[in-house]
Write a protein that holds these residues in place. Structure first.
Motif, PDB file in Angstrom:
ATOM      1  N   VAL A  33     -26.910-119.961  43.349  1.00 40.43           N
ATOM      2  CA  VAL A  33     -26.619-121.215  42.664  1.00 40.43           C
ATOM      3  C   VAL A  33     -25.203-121.203  42.092  1.00 40.43           C
ATOM      4  CG1 VAL A  33     -27.359-122.793  40.840  1.00 40.43           C
ATOM      5  CG2 VAL A  33     -29.063-121.508  42.120  1.00 40.43           C
ATOM      6  N   MET A  34     -24.746-120.038  41.632  1.00 45.12           N
ATOM      7  CA  MET A  34     -23.390-119.954  41.097  1.00 45.12           C
ATOM      8  C   MET A  34     -22.343-120.296  42.153  1.00 45.12           C
ATOM      9  SD  MET A  34     -22.965-119.504  37.900  1.00 45.12           S
ATOM     10  CE  MET A  34     -21.196-119.334  38.143  1.00 45.12           C
ATOM     11  N   ALA A  35     -22.631-119.986  43.406  1.00 45.02           N
ATOM     12  CA  ALA A  35     -21.698-120.350  44.480  1.00 45.02           C
ATOM     13  C   ALA A  35     -21.600-121.864  44.609  1.00 45.02           C
ATOM     14  CB  ALA A  35     -22.134-119.726  45.796  1.00 45.02           C
ATOM     15  N   MET A  36     -22.711-122.557  44.378  1.00 46.28           N
ATOM     16  CA  MET A  36     -22.692-124.016  44.434  1.00 46.28           C
ATOM     17  C   MET A  36     -21.866-124.594  43.284  1.00 46.28           C
ATOM     18  SD  MET A  36     -24.383-124.609  47.167  1.00 46.28           S
ATOM     19  CE  MET A  36     -24.705-126.380  47.116  1.00 46.28           C
ATOM     20  N   LEU A  37     -21.974-123.977  42.111  1.00 42.79           N
ATOM     21  CA  LEU A  37     -21.150-124.432  40.985  1.00 42.79           C
ATOM     22  C   LEU A  37     -19.677-124.184  41.286  1.00 42.79           C
ATOM     23  CD1 LEU A  37     -20.820-125.548  38.134  1.00 42.79           C
ATOM     24  CD2 LEU A  37     -21.200-123.232  37.257  1.00 42.79           C
ATOM     25  N   GLY A  38     -19.365-122.995  41.808  1.00 40.26           N
ATOM     26  CA  GLY A  38     -17.987-122.694  42.146  1.00 40.26           C
ATOM     27  C   GLY A  38     -17.433-123.661  43.171  1.00 40.26           C
ATOM     28  N   GLU A  39     -18.231-123.965  44.196  1.00 40.72           N
ATOM     29  CA  GLU A  39     -17.779-124.898  45.228  1.00 40.72           C
ATOM     30  C   GLU A  39     -17.523-126.282  44.644  1.00 40.72           C
ATOM     31  OE1 GLU A  39     -20.265-126.846  48.678  1.00 40.72           O
ATOM     32  OE2 GLU A  39     -19.225-125.088  49.452  1.00 40.72           O
ATOM     33  N   ASP A  83     -15.961-115.795  36.434  1.00 35.97           N
ATOM     34  CA  ASP A  83     -16.715-114.544  36.460  1.00 35.97           C
ATOM     35  C   ASP A  83     -17.444-114.374  37.788  1.00 35.97           C
ATOM     36  OD1 ASP A  83     -17.682-112.178  34.877  1.00 35.97           O
ATOM     37  OD2 ASP A  83     -19.615-113.085  35.358  1.00 35.97           O
ATOM     38  N   HIS A  84     -17.925-115.476  38.356  1.00 31.79           N
ATOM     39  CA  HIS A  84     -18.565-115.412  39.674  1.00 31.79           C
ATOM     40  C   HIS A  84     -17.566-114.981  40.742  1.00 31.79           C
ATOM     41  CE1 HIS A  84     -20.655-116.544  43.345  1.00 31.79           C
ATOM     42  NE2 HIS A  84     -19.664-117.358  43.632  1.00 31.79           N
ATOM     43  N   TYR A  85     -16.410-115.617  40.764  1.00 33.02           N
ATOM     44  CA  TYR A  85     -15.455-115.323  41.827  1.00 33.02           C
ATOM     45  C   TYR A  85     -14.838-113.932  41.704  1.00 33.02           C
ATOM     46  CZ  TYR A  85     -15.621-119.988  43.862  1.00 33.02           C
ATOM     47  OH  TYR A  85     -16.041-121.132  44.501  1.00 33.02           O
ATOM     48  N   LEU A 104      -6.429-119.778  37.297  1.00 31.61           N
ATOM     49  CA  LEU A 104      -6.842-118.473  37.801  1.00 31.61           C
ATOM     50  C   LEU A 104      -7.923-118.620  38.869  1.00 31.61           C
ATOM     51  CD1 LEU A 104      -6.990-116.427  34.467  1.00 31.61           C
ATOM     52  CD2 LEU A 104      -5.230-116.281  36.246  1.00 31.61           C
ATOM     53  N   ILE A 105      -8.885-119.510  38.631  1.00 37.25           N
ATOM     54  CA  ILE A 105      -9.940-119.757  39.621  1.00 37.25           C
ATOM     55  C   ILE A 105      -9.341-120.254  40.925  1.00 37.25           C
ATOM     56  CG2 ILE A 105     -11.878-121.294  40.204  1.00 37.25           C
ATOM     57  CD1 ILE A 105     -12.592-121.240  37.189  1.00 37.25           C
ATOM     58  N   MET A 106      -8.467-121.225  40.830  1.00 33.90           N
ATOM     59  CA  MET A 106      -7.909-121.822  42.038  1.00 33.90           C
ATOM     60  C   MET A 106      -7.013-120.827  42.779  1.00 33.90           C
ATOM     61  SD  MET A 106      -9.416-124.707  42.035  1.00 33.90           S
ATOM     62  CE  MET A 106      -8.596-125.742  43.258  1.00 33.90           C
ATOM     63  N   ALA A 107      -6.303-119.988  42.048  1.00 32.88           N
ATOM     64  CA  ALA A 107      -5.496-118.954  42.694  1.00 32.88           C
ATOM     65  C   ALA A 107      -6.385-117.896  43.338  1.00 32.88           C
ATOM     66  CB  ALA A 107      -4.556-118.313  41.675  1.00 32.88           C
ATOM     67  N   MET A 108      -7.470-117.529  42.664  1.00 34.65           N
ATOM     68  CA  MET A 108      -8.413-116.554  43.228  1.00 34.65           C
ATOM     69  C   MET A 108      -8.973-117.031  44.550  1.00 34.65           C
ATOM     70  SD  MET A 108     -10.868-114.757  40.380  1.00 34.65           S
ATOM     71  CE  MET A 108     -11.009-116.030  39.146  1.00 34.65           C
ATOM     72  N   THR A 109      -9.145-118.339  44.680  1.00 37.37           N
ATOM     73  CA  THR A 109      -9.729-118.908  45.891  1.00 37.37           C
ATOM     74  C   THR A 109      -8.667-119.411  46.868  1.00 37.37           C
ATOM     75  OG1 THR A 109     -10.059-121.028  44.734  1.00 37.37           O
ATOM     76  CG2 THR A 109     -11.906-119.487  44.774  1.00 37.37           C
ATOM     77  N   GLY A 110      -7.401-119.034  46.623  1.00 38.12           N
ATOM     78  CA  GLY A 110      -6.354-119.260  47.608  1.00 38.12           C
ATOM     79  C   GLY A 110      -5.641-120.580  47.548  1.00 38.12           C
ATOM     80  N   ARG A 111      -5.737-121.281  46.426  1.00 38.86           N
ATOM     81  CA  ARG A 111      -5.060-122.577  46.314  1.00 38.86           C
ATOM     82  C   ARG A 111      -3.644-122.368  45.776  1.00 38.86           C
ATOM     83  NH1 ARG A 111     -10.305-122.558  47.992  1.00 38.86           N
ATOM     84  NH2 ARG A 111     -10.938-124.678  48.529  1.00 38.86           N
ATOM     85  N   THR A 112      -2.652-122.622  46.606  1.00 40.17           N
ATOM     86  CA  THR A 112      -1.271-122.319  46.251  1.00 40.17           C
ATOM     87  C   THR A 112      -0.698-123.257  45.204  1.00 40.17           C
ATOM     88  OG1 THR A 112      -0.408-123.708  48.044  1.00 40.17           O
ATOM     89  CG2 THR A 112      -0.873-121.410  48.565  1.00 40.17           C
TER      90      THR A 112
END
Length: 221
Positions: A116-122, A150-152, A192-200
């Motif tokens: 479920v945390m992946a759905m929140l992250g998405e 924390d999930h990512y 930080l979240i967006m950088a962790m997931t590759g958003r430049t």
């Protein structure tokens, strides 16, 4: 895909779903008055418009594990092809239909075989993939962002995140999130979240000796 966080207990799953629904409702409200031109704006997901990203979110909220696996088999385990197929199913003929389809799944608890945390992250990340190019700002609750971060930090499930921040120390400037050791990267939790997931597009909000390393590890496609 390695080291995803364990699935929360039933009580915590209900709590996380409530956060997912809140984020979806906020996104639907933010997109209510977009013009036709705005719907065609390139998102932060390479090659996708904001409208297509919204359809992608809808598809994730419409796929049971059985339907997900059926699609994987149909696409011969080509996961990118499966994503494109499901996105097309939810796009609709017009932006109004795309938005209406998303509104129908705002309170959905349907999901592929993901935590479920992946759905929140998405929901948070793709929501920003849409908002940022449109100049729309959402003040996400810091508690929500901290849980997503924390999930990512511990997961490479769906999108590389844990691997992208290896040997780096991330410290939020607006909340309690911190993780890792090594060269320092500081900034707002959302950045930080967006950088962790590759958003430049969020790198200019970060500071520290580790930013160059983070940038060198590439962007999401």
């Amino acid at each position: 895909m390695t080291d995803s966080a364990p699935e929360p207990t039933a009580h915590r799953r209900t709590d996380v779903w409530s956060l997912v629904h809140t984020e979806r409702a906020a996104l639907a409200a933010d997109l209510a008055d977009l013009t036709g031109e705005q719907w065609t704006t390139p998102s932060l997901c390479t090659g996708l418009t904001v409208r297509e990203v919204l359809a992608h979110i809808t598809s994730g909220a419409s796929l049971t594990p059985v339907r997900w696996m059926a699609g994987v088999i149909r696409c011969r385990f080509d996961f990118d092809k499966q994503v494109a197929m499901r996105l097309a199913e939810q796009l609709g003929a017009t932006p109004a239909e795309t938005l209406a389809g998303f509104r129908r799944v705002v309170t959905s608890t349907t999901k592929p075989p993901l935590p479920v945390m992946a759905m929140l992250g998405e929901t948070v990340v793709h929501g920003e993939d849409i908002r940022r190019p449109l100049g729309i700002r959402r003040d996400h609750p810091i508690e929500t962002l901290t849980r997503v971060a924390d999930h990512y930090r511990r997961s490479d499930l769906v999108v590389l995140a844990k691997g992208r921040i290896r040997d780096l120390r991330l410290v939020a400037t607006d909340g309690p999130f911190t993780t890792g050791s090594g060269a320092l990267v500081t900034g707002p939790t959302l950045a930080l979240i967006m950088a962790m997931t590759g958003r430049t597009g969020y790198w200019n909000e970060l500071e520290g000796d580790g930013v160059a390393t983070l940038r060198a590890r590439g962007e999401v496609t």
